[in-house]
Each structure stands twice: as structure tokens, then as C-alpha cells.
Write an enzyme that holds these catalytic residues in place. Structure first.
Site, mmCIF file in Angstrom:
data_model
loop_
_atom_site.group_PDB
_atom_site.id
_atom_site.type_symbol
_atom_site.label_atom_id
_atom_site.label_comp_id
_atom_site.label_asym_id
_atom_site.label_seq_id
_atom_site.Cartn_x
_atom_site.Cartn_y
_atom_site.Cartn_z
ATOM 1 N N GLY A 101 0.798 -1.008 0.093
ATOM 2 C CA GLY A 101 -0.074 -0.462 0.267
ATOM 3 C C GLY A 101 1.179 1.262 -0.129
ATOM 4 N N GLY A 103 3.379 2.279 -2.458
ATOM 5 C CA GLY A 103 3.248 2.856 -4.085
ATOM 6 C C GLY A 103 4.714 2.435 -4.132
ATOM 7 N N ALA A 106 4.761 1.709 -8.236
ATOM 8 C CA ALA A 106 4.871 3.194 -9.391
ATOM 9 C C ALA A 106 6.060 3.751 -8.645
ATOM 10 C CB ALA A 106 3.703 4.130 -8.504
ATOM 11 N N ALA A 107 6.527 3.772 -7.549
ATOM 12 C CA ALA A 107 7.972 4.054 -7.185
ATOM 13 C C ALA A 107 8.971 3.415 -8.680
ATOM 14 C CB ALA A 107 7.918 4.215 -5.893
ATOM 15 N N ASP A 148 -1.546 7.124 -7.334
ATOM 16 C CA ASP A 148 -0.072 6.285 -6.777
ATOM 17 C C ASP A 148 1.209 6.763 -7.945
ATOM 18 O OD1 ASP A 148 -1.821 4.736 -5.322
ATOM 19 O OD2 ASP A 148 -0.460 3.384 -5.193
#
Ligand code: MEV
Length: 309
Positions: A101, A103, A106-107, A148
């Protein structure tokens, strides 16, 4: 050699409802990050090392749908470098728990896009990085809202409405959040799909729930921007109750949420996709350590204290 990092994120208010057009608030979390190093290599082709997920592979050996292959190919097709680069070696390292949760996917995408763009001497704007990362999110999550990749690509607090340009929000007074990790991986794709199933079975009913979440988000934004943050705890509790109705909480998340409140937090909720992953608690600064300590005793795998400025 080029190097780029991207932070994790937490959703303060509004997860899941944001997929259906309601607003949400999210902030970057710099205590955890994904970093990517890229160097030229004497070998031909692209080699990828991601020790966290035990991946050491040539790009061509990954399935065409693999998110890392997809991102790398998207960057090449977007930048269309004049000559294909010689051999390159990409190393991905992340301290963001996977499927927690915060991210992580996305990171990794954002750091990889930036490092590749720098390696190809073709820096991209945050907007361009965000657009490519959103394409990758669609592969990871099916029907993501885009929150995100947006909060991570801009690394700023965001007030997000799907399909609208990024808006940041102002924090009149800094406030403190304790993050508690259940340590239970829970892919966002699955919880988003579960909510979609509910919605498809009774759209009117669930859209009312999403609207109530949207109202909470609006009140929370007003509270943060006016510095009247004492309301935030109650708003978090209300948001958590609605997330429970959406079936995305879990026994472990509920236990950590109640523990945080018993330990002196003003309010708490799950954060992100739910069904595992992380929860957050709004606390007075001086109570943060005590709350984090109680969360660990109640089974949190790790805790972070973050200041929202
Ligand atoms: C995940 O961090 C947030 C969700 O609302 C999914 C999304 O917005 O894409 C659960």
C-alpha cells in the site's frame, strides 16, 4: 552511470472511491524509496538486476507483459534514441514493501523512467514521467485511478481527481502520521477488483458510499489547509468505517487501527488497497513514539513516523 530514486506514498483519505471519480489526498513518504542505477556494459543487450525480488534477467527473457520490460520498452519508444544504446545494466533496489500500500510498483516505475531518460541524455518533465508510469500502473492494477504514480512522480502532497491535472494542497500546520505495516502483502489489483465486483452488482448503493468518502476528503482538505487539524482523527475513523463496508479492511488492519486509537492516536484508517499492507494513524507529535511502539507490540512488522509539512 545514472541514478534516480522515487519515494513511497500514503493515501491520507479517499482510496478506492478515487477509482470512481471521487477526490483523494495522498502524500509522499521519503523514509522509503526505490532507486535505480544504470551503467554501460561491455555485454550487449539490457541486463536487469532486482535483488529484492530475486530477479536477474536479460530484458528479452522477460515476458512481454512483465511490468519492468513494459516500462523499459515504453521509455525507448517514447524517447526514440537516435542510436540504440550499447549494452546496459540496470540495478533496481527498493526499501518500499512490495504490495504493502506504499506505492512500491509506482516508485520503481518512476525511478526507472527517470534513470533511463537521464542515461539516454533525454530528461523528461514530471508530467511525462507521470504519463509513462500511469501506463505501467494499468498493467499492475487493471483499473488504477492514477493517484499512486501522480503523488510519486511529483513527490508533493496531492489532491487527486482521476483524469484531472495534478493539484497540490497546502498544509497550514505540519501534522504527524504513524504508519503501521501489517507485513501481509495484498496486491492492489485484487482489492480494486473486489470493489468493482460490489459496484457492478449494485451501482447506486456503492456510489453513495463513494460520495460519502468524497465528502470526508473535502472536509479533510479544508481542515489541513486551515490548520484546524483536530478534526482529522474523526475523519480518518469515518473513512476507515466506509472502507470496512467496502470489504477492503482485514482483521489485522482493524486490530492495528484499534490499537493506535487505544494508544492515544486521534484517529486511524487503513491506507492504500487494504486487505493487508499498511494503516495510518493521526497523532499529536509527542504521542507518535508511544503509538508506534504499541503498534509493534500488536504485531506491526514495522512502523514509520512521518511529518506532513
Ligand atoms: C491504491 O494506492 C489506491 C487505490 O485507490 C487504487 C487506485 O486509486 O488506483 C486502492
Amino acid at each position: 552511470m545514472t541514478h534516480a530514486c522515487a519515494p513511497g506514498k500514503i493515501i491520507l483519505f479517499g482510496e478506492h472511491a478515487v477509482v470512481y471519480g471521487q477526490p483523494a489526498l495522498a502524500v509522499p513518504v521519503t523514509q522509503v524509496q526505490a532507486c535505480v542505477d544504470i551503467e554501460a556494459s561491455v555485454n550487449t543487450g539490457i541486463l536487469i538486476h532486482a535483488p529484492n525480488i530475486d530477479l536477474h534477467s536479460r530484458l528479452d527473457d522477460l515476458s512481454p507483459a512483465h511490468p519492468l520490460r513494459n516500462i523499459i520498452e515504453k521509455v525507448f519508444s517514447t524517447l526514440n534514441p537516435p542510436a540504440p544504446p550499447g549494452g546496459i545494466e540496470i540495478t533496481i533496489d527498493s526499501t518500499i514493501p512490495i504490495a504493502g500500500g506504499l506505492g512500491s510498483g509506482a516508485a520503481v516505475s518512476v525511478a526507472l523512467i527517470r534513470a533511463l531518460a537521464a542515461f539516454l541524455a533525454h530528461p523528461l518533465t514530471d508530467e511525462q514521467v507521470n504519463a509513462i508510469a500511469y501506463e505501467a500502473e494499468k498493467l499492475h492494477h487493471g483499473t488504477p485511478s492514477g493517484i499512486d504514480n501522480t503523488v510519486i512522480a511529483y513527490a508533493r502532497p496531492v489532491y487527486y481527481v482521476k483524469g484531472r491535472p495534478m493539484q497540490t494542497f497546502r498544509t497550514a500546520r505540519p501534522f504527524t502520521i504513524v504508519i503501521g505495516d501489517t507485513g501481509i502483502p495484498a496486491p492492489t489489483r485484487e482489492s480494486v477488483a473486489a470493489v468493482r465486483k460490489l459496484w457492478e452488482a449494485d451501482k447506486a448503493k456503492w456510489e453513495k458510499v463513494f460520495e460519502r468518502v468524497g465528502e470526508i476528503v473535502q472536509k479533510a482538505r479544508n481542515a489541513i489547509e486551515s490548520g484546524e487539524t483536530k478534526e482529522l482523527g474523526a475523519l480518518m475513523n469515518q473513512n476507515h468505517a466506509l472502507l470496512q463496508t467496502l470489504t477492503v479492511s482485514s482483521a489485522e488492519l482493524d486490530r492495528l487501527v484499534s490499537t493506535a486509537i487505544r494508544a492515544g492516536a486521534e484517529g486511524a484508517k487503513l491506507s492504500g488497497g487494504g486487505r493487508g499492507g499498511n494503516m495510518i494513524a493521526f497523532v499529536q507529535r509527542e504521542k507518535a513514539e508511544a503509538v508506534a511502539d504499541q503498534l509493534k507490540r500488536a504485531g506491526a512488522r514495522r512502523t514509520f513516523i512521518t511529518q506532513v509539512e
